[in-house]
Every structure is written in structure tokens, then in C-alpha cells.
Design a protein around this motif. Sequence first.
Motif, PDB file in Angstrom:
ATOM      1  N   ASN A 185      14.592  60.620  16.385  1.00  0.00           N
ATOM      2  CA  ASN A 185      15.964  61.072  16.137  1.00  0.00           C
ATOM      3  C   ASN A 185      16.702  59.960  15.393  1.00  0.00           C
ATOM      4  O   ASN A 185      16.963  58.898  15.937  1.00  0.00           O
ATOM      5  CB  ASN A 185      16.668  61.389  17.462  1.00  0.00           C
ATOM      6  CG  ASN A 185      18.108  61.848  17.241  1.00  0.00           C
ATOM      7  OD1 ASN A 185      18.553  62.029  16.099  1.00  0.00           O
ATOM      8  ND2 ASN A 185      18.843  62.026  18.335  1.00  0.00           N
ATOM      9  N   ARG A 186      17.043  60.255  14.117  1.00  0.00           N
ATOM     10  CA  ARG A 186      17.722  59.250  13.286  1.00  0.00           C
ATOM     11  C   ARG A 186      19.228  59.219  13.539  1.00  0.00           C
ATOM     12  O   ARG A 186      19.934  58.386  12.969  1.00  0.00           O
ATOM     13  CB  ARG A 186      17.494  59.562  11.811  1.00  0.00           C
ATOM     14  CG  ARG A 186      16.067  59.353  11.357  1.00  0.00           C
ATOM     15  CD  ARG A 186      15.949  59.727   9.869  1.00  0.00           C
ATOM     16  NE  ARG A 186      14.716  59.283   9.298  1.00  0.00           N
ATOM     17  CZ  ARG A 186      13.904  60.043   8.558  1.00  0.00           C
ATOM     18  NH1 ARG A 186      14.213  61.311   8.324  1.00  0.00           N
ATOM     19  NH2 ARG A 186      12.791  59.549   8.063  1.00  0.00           N
ATOM     20  N   GLY A 187      19.719  60.137  14.359  1.00  0.00           N
ATOM     21  CA  GLY A 187      21.162  60.190  14.631  1.00  0.00           C
ATOM     22  C   GLY A 187      21.569  59.045  15.549  1.00  0.00           C
ATOM     23  O   GLY A 187      21.012  58.899  16.642  1.00  0.00           O
ATOM     24  N   LEU A 188      22.555  58.255  15.106  1.00  0.00           N
ATOM     25  CA  LEU A 188      22.947  57.083  15.903  1.00  0.00           C
ATOM     26  C   LEU A 188      23.728  57.468  17.148  1.00  0.00           C
ATOM     27  O   LEU A 188      23.651  56.787  18.171  1.00  0.00           O
ATOM     28  CB  LEU A 188      23.810  56.149  15.040  1.00  0.00           C
ATOM     29  CG  LEU A 188      23.059  55.241  14.079  1.00  0.00           C
ATOM     30  CD1 LEU A 188      24.042  54.503  13.185  1.00  0.00           C
ATOM     31  CD2 LEU A 188      22.186  54.248  14.840  1.00  0.00           C
ATOM     32  N   ASP A 189      24.490  58.563  17.076  1.00  0.00           N
ATOM     33  CA  ASP A 189      25.384  58.878  18.188  1.00  0.00           C
ATOM     34  C   ASP A 189      25.058  60.180  18.901  1.00  0.00           C
ATOM     35  O   ASP A 189      25.449  60.370  20.037  1.00  0.00           O
ATOM     36  CB  ASP A 189      26.843  58.962  17.673  1.00  0.00           C
ATOM     37  CG  ASP A 189      27.213  57.697  16.926  1.00  0.00           C
ATOM     38  OD1 ASP A 189      27.010  56.614  17.504  1.00  0.00           O
ATOM     39  OD2 ASP A 189      27.654  57.797  15.767  1.00  0.00           O
ATOM     40  N   GLU A 190      24.371  61.094  18.217  1.00  0.00           N
ATOM     41  CA  GLU A 190      24.173  62.421  18.809  1.00  0.00           C
ATOM     42  C   GLU A 190      22.745  62.628  19.275  1.00  0.00           C
ATOM     43  O   GLU A 190      21.795  62.208  18.593  1.00  0.00           O
ATOM     44  CB  GLU A 190      24.422  63.492  17.744  1.00  0.00           C
ATOM     45  CG  GLU A 190      25.821  64.011  17.691  1.00  0.00           C
ATOM     46  CD  GLU A 190      25.891  65.183  16.716  1.00  0.00           C
ATOM     47  OE1 GLU A 190      25.350  66.257  17.025  1.00  0.00           O
ATOM     48  OE2 GLU A 190      26.465  64.988  15.635  1.00  0.00           O
ATOM     49  N   ALA A 191      22.599  63.335  20.404  1.00  0.00           N
ATOM     50  CA  ALA A 191      21.269  63.775  20.835  1.00  0.00           C
ATOM     51  C   ALA A 191      20.796  64.865  19.861  1.00  0.00           C
ATOM     52  O   ALA A 191      21.616  65.470  19.163  1.00  0.00           O
ATOM     53  CB  ALA A 191      21.343  64.318  22.243  1.00  0.00           C
ATOM     54  N   ALA A 192      19.507  65.115  19.800  1.00  0.00           N
ATOM     55  CA  ALA A 192      18.972  66.156  18.911  1.00  0.00           C
ATOM     56  C   ALA A 192      18.172  67.152  19.732  1.00  0.00           C
ATOM     57  O   ALA A 192      17.278  66.764  20.496  1.00  0.00           O
ATOM     58  CB  ALA A 192      18.095  65.533  17.835  1.00  0.00           C
ATOM     59  N   GLY A 247      22.480  50.081  29.780  1.00  0.00           N
ATOM     60  CA  GLY A 247      23.359  48.915  29.711  1.00  0.00           C
ATOM     61  C   GLY A 247      23.151  48.065  28.463  1.00  0.00           C
ATOM     62  O   GLY A 247      23.729  46.989  28.358  1.00  0.00           O
ATOM     63  N   ALA A 248      22.313  48.532  27.535  1.00  0.00           N
ATOM     64  CA  ALA A 248      22.075  47.739  26.318  1.00  0.00           C
ATOM     65  C   ALA A 248      22.371  48.613  25.102  1.00  0.00           C
ATOM     66  O   ALA A 248      22.602  49.812  25.217  1.00  0.00           O
ATOM     67  CB  ALA A 248      20.639  47.252  26.273  1.00  0.00           C
ATOM     68  N   ASP A 249      22.361  48.007  23.920  1.00  0.00           N
ATOM     69  CA  ASP A 249      22.586  48.779  22.711  1.00  0.00           C
ATOM     70  C   ASP A 249      21.330  48.767  21.845  1.00  0.00           C
ATOM     71  O   ASP A 249      20.270  48.302  22.278  1.00  0.00           O
ATOM     72  CB  ASP A 249      23.801  48.241  21.944  1.00  0.00           C
ATOM     73  CG  ASP A 249      23.641  46.762  21.613  1.00  0.00           C
ATOM     74  OD1 ASP A 249      22.485  46.283  21.592  1.00  0.00           O
ATOM     75  OD2 ASP A 249      24.654  46.086  21.381  1.00  0.00           O
ATOM     76  N   ARG A 250      21.476  49.286  20.612  1.00  0.00           N
ATOM     77  CA  ARG A 250      20.297  49.429  19.759  1.00  0.00           C
ATOM     78  C   ARG A 250      19.731  48.087  19.295  1.00  0.00           C
ATOM     79  O   ARG A 250      18.675  48.030  18.704  1.00  0.00           O
ATOM     80  CB  ARG A 250      20.634  50.321  18.566  1.00  0.00           C
ATOM     81  CG  ARG A 250      21.577  49.713  17.538  1.00  0.00           C
ATOM     82  CD  ARG A 250      21.929  50.721  16.470  1.00  0.00           C
ATOM     83  NE  ARG A 250      22.730  50.121  15.406  1.00  0.00           N
ATOM     84  CZ  ARG A 250      22.204  49.557  14.313  1.00  0.00           C
ATOM     85  NH1 ARG A 250      20.908  49.515  14.146  1.00  0.00           N
ATOM     86  NH2 ARG A 250      22.993  49.052  13.386  1.00  0.00           N
ATOM     87  N   PHE A 251      20.449  47.001  19.567  1.00  0.00           N
ATOM     88  CA  PHE A 251      19.975  45.684  19.164  1.00  0.00           C
ATOM     89  C   PHE A 251      19.134  45.006  20.251  1.00  0.00           C
ATOM     90  O   PHE A 251      18.741  43.846  20.092  1.00  0.00           O
ATOM     91  CB  PHE A 251      21.157  44.800  18.755  1.00  0.00           C
ATOM     92  CG  PHE A 251      21.959  45.396  17.629  1.00  0.00           C
ATOM     93  CD1 PHE A 251      21.432  45.452  16.352  1.00  0.00           C
ATOM     94  CD2 PHE A 251      23.217  45.939  17.861  1.00  0.00           C
ATOM     95  CE1 PHE A 251      22.147  46.024  15.309  1.00  0.00           C
ATOM     96  CE2 PHE A 251      23.934  46.512  16.829  1.00  0.00           C
ATOM     97  CZ  PHE A 251      23.409  46.562  15.546  1.00  0.00           C
ATOM     98  N   ALA A 252      18.884  45.728  21.335  1.00  0.00           N
ATOM     99  CA  ALA A 252      18.084  45.141  22.431  1.00  0.00           C
ATOM    100  C   ALA A 252      16.673  44.836  21.927  1.00  0.00           C
ATOM    101  O   ALA A 252      16.084  45.603  21.158  1.00  0.00           O
ATOM    102  CB  ALA A 252      18.020  46.103  23.596  1.00  0.00           C
ATOM    103  N   THR A 253      16.136  43.685  22.371  1.00  0.00           N
ATOM    104  CA  THR A 253      14.785  43.250  21.971  1.00  0.00           C
ATOM    105  C   THR A 253      14.027  42.757  23.197  1.00  0.00           C
ATOM    106  O   THR A 253      14.616  42.561  24.264  1.00  0.00           O
ATOM    107  CB  THR A 253      14.862  42.065  20.974  1.00  0.00           C
ATOM    108  OG1 THR A 253      15.539  40.985  21.622  1.00  0.00           O
ATOM    109  CG2 THR A 253      15.584  42.419  19.697  1.00  0.00           C
ATOM    110  N   ASN A 254      12.749  42.525  23.022  1.00  0.00           N
ATOM    111  CA  ASN A 254      11.955  41.822  24.035  1.00  0.00           C
ATOM    112  C   ASN A 254      11.762  40.383  23.558  1.00  0.00           C
ATOM    113  O   ASN A 254      11.623  40.135  22.365  1.00  0.00           O
ATOM    114  CB  ASN A 254      10.583  42.476  24.205  1.00  0.00           C
ATOM    115  CG  ASN A 254      10.684  43.887  24.751  1.00  0.00           C
ATOM    116  OD1 ASN A 254      11.705  44.249  25.342  1.00  0.00           O
ATOM    117  ND2 ASN A 254       9.650  44.693  24.557  1.00  0.00           N
TER     118      ASN A 254
END
Length: 504
Positions: A431-438, A463-470
Motif C-alpha cells: 500500500n503506497r498510501g501514506l495515510d489511508e488504509a487500502a 508508537g513509531a513512524d515510517r522512519f523506524a529502523t532496526n
Amino acid sequence: SRAAITVDRDFTVGPVPRRLFGSFVEHMGRCVYSGIFEPGHPAADENGYRTDVLELVNELGVSVVRYPGGNFVSGYDWEDGIGPVESRPRRLDGAWHTVETNAFGLHEFACWATKANVEIMEAVNLGTRGVDAARRLVEYANHPGGTYLSDLRKKNGAADPFGIKLWCLGNEMDGPWQIGHKTAHEYGRLAQEAGKAMRLVDPSIELVASGSSNRGMPTFGAWEQTVLEHTYDVVDYVSLHAYYEETGGDTASFLASGVDMDLFIEGVIATADAVRAKGRHRKHINLSFDEWNVWYQSTREGDDQPTTIEARGGWHEHPRIIEDEYDVTDAVVVGTLLNSLLRHGDRVAIANQAQLVNVIAPIRAEANGPAWRQSVFWPFARMSELARGEILRLSTTADRVETAKYGDADVVDASATWDEASGRIAFFLANRGLDEAADVTVTLRGLTAGRVTRAEVLHAPDGADRFATNNEQNQHRVRLAPLTDVATEHETLRVALPPLSWAV
Ligand code: AHR
């Protein structure tokens, strides 16, 4: 947003090529040294191979590994990496401004490949060397014995030939940065003669001609045409390389990188087929996408991991370079790149994610420390495990997202396989949509939906955003979670994909 996908069990692209799940080990940064090879590490085996990394390579499901470069190969003398380790020369590697110790070479790689259960894809140096070095390497590696070079291999510890089938004729020879960069005409002739001489030693080998370093190269298209006009009869594949990154905060375009990959692949197929028609050839040239990944090449490089000799304060052994730390967005993009490769699996026969460990890699490993999975590990591992049998052709109608670089793109990107033997269908969805479910509805023609045996999703962790990493401290933050909003009914599968997610 919404997407409707229809598949039909009789509409297939072809069998899943296992070589699509390839990777790449270059003598670059810490990919070899303290990546796959670190004598003295607590997890090292008797040969110095890191078993913790080997376990992750196995879990990743890698089928074939390209070696030893990359830009490195264009200045490499393969003879430096054979024979007693203590007599091997230390050399300057101009490509990565590094001191190469040659403690690791062809024998060490072949032994590692056996342990990792992967096929070898060997590149020859067509930058500083040529026909003679290439044919001698094939004889050294593949001839059973009774000649100077094959007996030298035996003397160096390998009684049996390595039996390497897949060979790359140089690397990125269209790139001005390449040591020994050539025009298409110069390279085409050299590749033709090197390939011919290599085949005269071992007629069973498969050869990859070096194509464009990316679709934006000024010579793209013309390069493939000229090179294939010279080499058509002798090679089996032409290569493609592509790296993607988010630039200028344009997330929508970054998420649509797969559109560029589709265009690149289809452009190379068209060019190869045009040369076929013009030359009245019978066979097809297939594609080897032997470097692809996300790489923050223009935006992050050079800060904490400098690539120039001056910035690094001199020459060093295996310095830390381009060790990109991947986040959730990068994993979704990698999922879409894998979808593009799989959808074109009738012509893309080989693909290698670049690279395997530490250097723009799904696996990270610290010297004398742990090894862990990056976010991008997951789509690769699951697709390699579950894409089985036949690739299904998809008919997709989806809401569109606008992008500055590639025009409109489907908000949901997909690929699918159907394995008659196990009765299992696998869907790989992003899902390429940043804010919406598909909401995705899949109609299965000629197939019954049955039940969902497994469904997993990768998205921003709680509790994290799209910038979360390992990273070393937090190795499992980005991982797969169960996908619960999925149901089957007769001929229909319904899936709700969270915003910015990759699911299987
Ligand atoms: O994978 C890193 C580098 O990217 C390779 O050495 C080169 O072939 C490409 O430009």
C-alpha cells in the motif's frame, strides 16, 4: 482507498525463476571482511565464516550470489586472491579507495557459497584486463585437471572444479566512474571476444553482457543496442542496475520507484528484441537485474562514512562505507521492486539485491558483535520462501496516487504466484498510501479461495513512524506482524492493508 485485482489460474507469466532471489558480495567496505568473513569472531567457524550471518543468509532465502564486484572487479587481478594467504599481495583498490588484503579470494568465496547453499555468479575484469585473464579464470575454476591452471587450483586446495555456470562480462562498463570505462562499441567487441574465449574453455557457461548502470544514463538504449549487436550470439543475458532513494521529501515518487523499474525492464526487453529482429536471431536475450536496491546515494553519502581518500584521512582496510540503515518506507519500496521483478519473471531470469551484508544490505553485522535483520530483509525473505510455482498475470484496477517523477501510479502494487503442487496462492501487496488504509478485493478465476494459511504485514510499529529502523541496540523493532483483516469467501479474497505497508 481501493483496489480490485483479478487472477486466473490459466493466465500465467511463467515459472518463478529461483535466480530472482539473488544477492551480491563485493569487496567493498565491510561486506566481505567482518560481514561474511571474520576469523576470531565468537560465531566464526573453522574457516572464519560468521555462522550468525550464514544463518541469516539461509533465512533470507538467497539463491545465487554475484562476486567479487561491482566497481571493485574492474581493477581486480583474480590471481591475487589464490594461493597461500601469507604470500598474497596487499593492493590499493581504486574503486573504493581501500587497501585490499586479499585474505579472502575465490577459494574462500567458493567454500562460503557451499556452506551458504548458494550458486556462484562470478564477474570477470573487463576494465583493466581482458580476454586472456577471463579465459584463464574459467580454466582455473572449471577445468577438471591435467593443465597448469586446473592443477594449480588443486594445489591450492580444491581438488574438484568449482563448476561456476554464471559469468558477468565486466561491471557497469557504461559508467564514466568505472576503471577502464569504455564506449559501447569498445566494450561490445571486448565482451564478444572474452565471452567467446571463455566458452571455448567451458561451453556450458552462461554469460551476462554489461548493460546500463541505470535508466537515466545518457547512453541508455543505444548502449544495449550496440553491445548486443556485437555480442548477441555469445551471451545469454544483458544486465540492468538500479538504485532508488527518496529525494527532496518526495515520498510519493520514491514509493513509485517500481514504476521506473517496470519501464527500465520493458525498455531493455524492447531493445534486446529489436536487435533480435534486425539480426534475424532465433534465441531471446533475457535480463539479469544484477544490482538493485534502495541506496541513499546522493542524500546521505559522505557524512559519517566518507568514500574519498582525503575525507577518510588516507588508505584503510575495509572501512565502513554506505551502511544505509533502512526504515519502514524503504521496506515497502523494496517490496514493490520485488513485485516488479516477479511480474517480469518470463524475461528477468536473474536478480541480485545489492548487497548482502553491511553495504546497502538486508543483513548488518558488527565486528566482534551481533548480526541482525534490517527492515528490507522481510519482503525478500518472504517472497523467496513463498513465491513458488507459476507467476500469475494480474488485472488490477486501483485508485491512483500522483507522483512528480512517474505520473500516476496504482496505490496498491501487487504480484502473485500459484503453486499447483501445494495448492497455495501467494500474494505480495504494497500500500503506497501514506495515510489511508487500502481495501483490496481479489477475484480468483478457476481457483477456490479456500482458507488463509498465513498472512503477515510490515508497517510502522506501534508508537513509531515510517522512519523506524532496526539497529544494534534495537534489532527487532521493524518486523512482520500478523495481518488480521483478511478473509476468503468462495472465489474472493479480501484484505485491508494498513497505510504504508507491505503484506504477504
Ligand atoms: O553496489 C555498489 C556499487 O554500485 C557497485 O560496486 C557498482 O557496480 C554500482 O555502481
